[in-house]
Design an enzyme around this catalytic site. Structure first.
Site, PDB file in Angstrom:
ATOM      1  N   HIS A   1       4.366  -4.816  10.594  1.00 36.56           N
ATOM      2  CA  HIS A   1       4.728  -4.398  11.817  1.00 36.56           C
ATOM      3  C   HIS A   1       4.932  -5.395  12.735  1.00 36.56           C
ATOM      4  O   HIS A   1       4.006  -6.449  12.919  1.00 36.56           O
ATOM      5  CB  HIS A   1       3.555  -3.273  12.105  1.00 36.56           C
ATOM      6  CG  HIS A   1       3.799  -1.862  11.421  1.00 36.56           C
ATOM      7  ND1 HIS A   1       4.561  -1.034  11.478  1.00 36.56           N
ATOM      8  CD2 HIS A   1       3.208  -1.501  10.249  1.00 36.56           C
ATOM      9  CE1 HIS A   1       4.244   0.167  10.713  1.00 36.56           C
ATOM     10  NE2 HIS A   1       3.340  -0.461   9.810  1.00 36.56           N
TER      11      HIS A   1
ATOM     12  N   HIS B   1       0.886  -1.364   0.000  1.00 42.99           N
ATOM     13  CA  HIS B   1       0.073  -0.164   0.109  1.00 42.99           C
ATOM     14  C   HIS B   1       1.095   1.295   0.063  1.00 42.99           C
ATOM     15  O   HIS B   1       2.060   1.196  -0.014  1.00 42.99           O
ATOM     16  CB  HIS B   1      -1.057   0.014   0.937  1.00 42.99           C
ATOM     17  CG  HIS B   1      -0.474  -0.175   2.463  1.00 42.99           C
ATOM     18  ND1 HIS B   1       0.416  -1.126   3.029  1.00 42.99           N
ATOM     19  CD2 HIS B   1      -0.473   0.912   3.712  1.00 42.99           C
ATOM     20  CE1 HIS B   1       0.839  -0.608   4.130  1.00 42.99           C
ATOM     21  NE2 HIS B   1       0.247   0.511   4.534  1.00 42.99           N
TER      22      HIS B   1
ATOM     23  N   HIS C   1      -7.680  -0.795   5.547  1.00 41.87           N
ATOM     24  CA  HIS C   1      -6.802   0.140   6.010  1.00 41.87           C
ATOM     25  C   HIS C   1      -6.263   1.166   5.267  1.00 41.87           C
ATOM     26  O   HIS C   1      -6.482   2.426   5.451  1.00 41.87           O
ATOM     27  CB  HIS C   1      -5.348  -0.778   6.374  1.00 41.87           C
ATOM     28  CG  HIS C   1      -3.948   0.177   6.794  1.00 41.87           C
ATOM     29  ND1 HIS C   1      -4.007   0.567   8.070  1.00 41.87           N
ATOM     30  CD2 HIS C   1      -2.997   0.378   6.110  1.00 41.87           C
ATOM     31  CE1 HIS C   1      -2.930   1.181   8.065  1.00 41.87           C
ATOM     32  NE2 HIS C   1      -2.228   1.222   7.038  1.00 41.87           N
TER      33      HIS C   1
ATOM     34  N   ASP D   1       5.934   4.621   5.100  1.00 39.95           N
ATOM     35  CA  ASP D   1       6.854   3.654   6.017  1.00 39.95           C
ATOM     36  C   ASP D   1       6.793   2.295   5.296  1.00 39.95           C
ATOM     37  O   ASP D   1       7.567   1.239   5.766  1.00 39.95           O
ATOM     38  CB  ASP D   1       6.254   3.349   7.214  1.00 39.95           C
ATOM     39  CG  ASP D   1       4.859   3.074   7.588  1.00 39.95           C
ATOM     40  OD1 ASP D   1       4.054   3.414   6.571  1.00 39.95           O
ATOM     41  OD2 ASP D   1       4.465   2.267   8.503  1.00 39.95           O
ATOM     42  N   HIS D   2       6.102   2.141   4.140  1.00 39.83           N
ATOM     43  CA  HIS D   2       6.304   0.745   3.398  1.00 39.83           C
ATOM     44  C   HIS D   2       6.939   1.044   2.134  1.00 39.83           C
ATOM     45  O   HIS D   2       7.551   0.038   1.526  1.00 39.83           O
ATOM     46  CB  HIS D   2       4.846   0.065   3.333  1.00 39.83           C
ATOM     47  CG  HIS D   2       4.219  -0.165   4.489  1.00 39.83           C
ATOM     48  ND1 HIS D   2       4.051  -1.685   4.835  1.00 39.83           N
ATOM     49  CD2 HIS D   2       3.819   0.441   5.622  1.00 39.83           C
ATOM     50  CE1 HIS D   2       3.602  -1.666   6.151  1.00 39.83           C
ATOM     51  NE2 HIS D   2       3.394  -0.383   6.398  1.00 39.83           N
TER      52      HIS D   2
ATOM     53  N   HIS E   1       1.435   3.703   2.004  1.00 42.48           N
ATOM     54  CA  HIS E   1       2.055   4.721   3.143  1.00 42.48           C
ATOM     55  C   HIS E   1       3.476   4.484   3.228  1.00 42.48           C
ATOM     56  O   HIS E   1       4.175   3.397   2.776  1.00 42.48           O
ATOM     57  CB  HIS E   1       1.510   4.044   4.513  1.00 42.48           C
ATOM     58  CG  HIS E   1       0.103   4.179   4.569  1.00 42.48           C
ATOM     59  ND1 HIS E   1      -0.761   3.595   5.595  1.00 42.48           N
ATOM     60  CD2 HIS E   1      -0.704   5.336   4.382  1.00 42.48           C
ATOM     61  CE1 HIS E   1      -1.938   4.094   5.566  1.00 42.48           C
ATOM     62  NE2 HIS E   1      -1.810   4.976   4.924  1.00 42.48           N
TER      63      HIS E   1
ATOM     64  N   ASP F   1      -0.491  -4.044   5.979  1.00 47.15           N
ATOM     65  CA  ASP F   1      -0.994  -3.518   7.244  1.00 47.15           C
ATOM     66  C   ASP F   1      -2.538  -3.831   7.155  1.00 47.15           C
ATOM     67  O   ASP F   1      -3.430  -3.193   8.016  1.00 47.15           O
ATOM     68  CB  ASP F   1      -1.000  -2.036   7.391  1.00 47.15           C
ATOM     69  CG  ASP F   1       0.246  -1.442   7.784  1.00 47.15           C
ATOM     70  OD1 ASP F   1       1.209  -2.305   7.980  1.00 47.15           O
ATOM     71  OD2 ASP F   1       0.672  -0.369   7.856  1.00 47.15           O
TER      72      ASP F   1
HETATM   73 ZN   LIG Z   1      -0.077   1.444   6.192  1.00 50.46          ZN
END
Ligand SMILES: [Zn+2]
Length: 237
Positions: A167, A54, A110, A58-59, A56, A129
């Site tokens: 995570h 996805h 999400h 942080d990915h 975001h 996520d």
């Molecule tokens: Zn995420």
């Protein structure tokens, strides 16, 4: 040829993954370019592609730097917010990377375009996520019903399927499960076991779909309404 999956802790509590077969590899959710490059160099691997679950950051953070430095392709959901995608996968679409067959599963909740990647021949799934071990992602863009259905879809995979999530939230999720069902012996045992793993610095991933059916209160929710109540309680936990 055997396929290896390496867990790469990154950015505190994120997990990136390196999947290799022979001397080629692909990375899933490469949040940090340096972590992936170091793993490639240590193992003498060539990077074929990065897969993004996805949008975001942080990915996705390492995707463009890896594309520039290695020439790898970037594969992910069809979503305008994801720039530099060479191949967008739709629901149930398949591809083969580093000789490994992959099926994309659209699992919104999400985010609206979130994909999971099912490695059908390896009995492994990368859930980003959407599904965490004993938990699930927050509902940023989707409805409770969408997330409930997405979790059930992942839950329908073979019980032996290994779950690689985005995570390390497992201990906190187990603590929540124990608060929801204080009398559940299995939840208590799992909290202790995960606590020991984490105290030793070991990742709790991968899990399995079979364990999630026992230990994930969100997957066990009997209806979208029951799921929505749990998710709201977890947001305040
Ligand atoms: Zn995420």
């Amino acid at each position: 040829m055997s396929v290896d999956i390496t867990v790469l802790p990154a950015l505190g509590d994120n997990y990136a993954y390196l999947v290799s077969s022979g001397n080629t590899a692909f990375a899933v959710d490469p949040s940090d370019e340096r972590v992936v490059r170091r793993a490639l160099e240590e193992r003498g691997l060539r990077l074929d592609a990065v897969l993004l679950t996805h949008h975001h950051s942080d990915h996705t953070g390492g995707a463009q730097p890896l594309n520039r430095s290695t020439g790898c392709s970037v594969i992910g959901p069809r979503d305008r917010r994801l720039r530099g995608i060479d191949r967008a996968l739709a629901d149930n679409e398949t591809c083969e990377v580093a000789g490994v067959p992959i099926t994309a599963l659209l699992v919104p909740g999400h985010t609206r375009s979130h994909l999971a990647f099912h490695l059908t021949t390896e009995q492994a799934v990368f859930t980003g996520d959407t599904m965490f071990l004993s938990g699930c992602g927050r509902l940023f863009e989707g409805t409770a019903e969408q997330m409930w259905r997405s979790l059930r879809r992942l839950g329908d995979l073979d019980p032996a399927t290994r779950v690689y999530c985005g995570h390390e939230y497992t201990e906190e999720n187990c603590r929540f499960a124990c608060a929801v069902e204080p009398g559940n012996v299995l939840f208590g045992e799992r909290l202790r076991a995960v606590g020991e793993m984490r105290a030793d610095g070991r990742p709790s991933v991968p899990g399995t779909i079979a364990v999630e059916h026992q230990a994930n209160v969100f997957l066990r929710a009997s209806s979208p309404e029951a799921f929505a109540r749990l998710r709201a309680a977890k947001d305040r936990f």
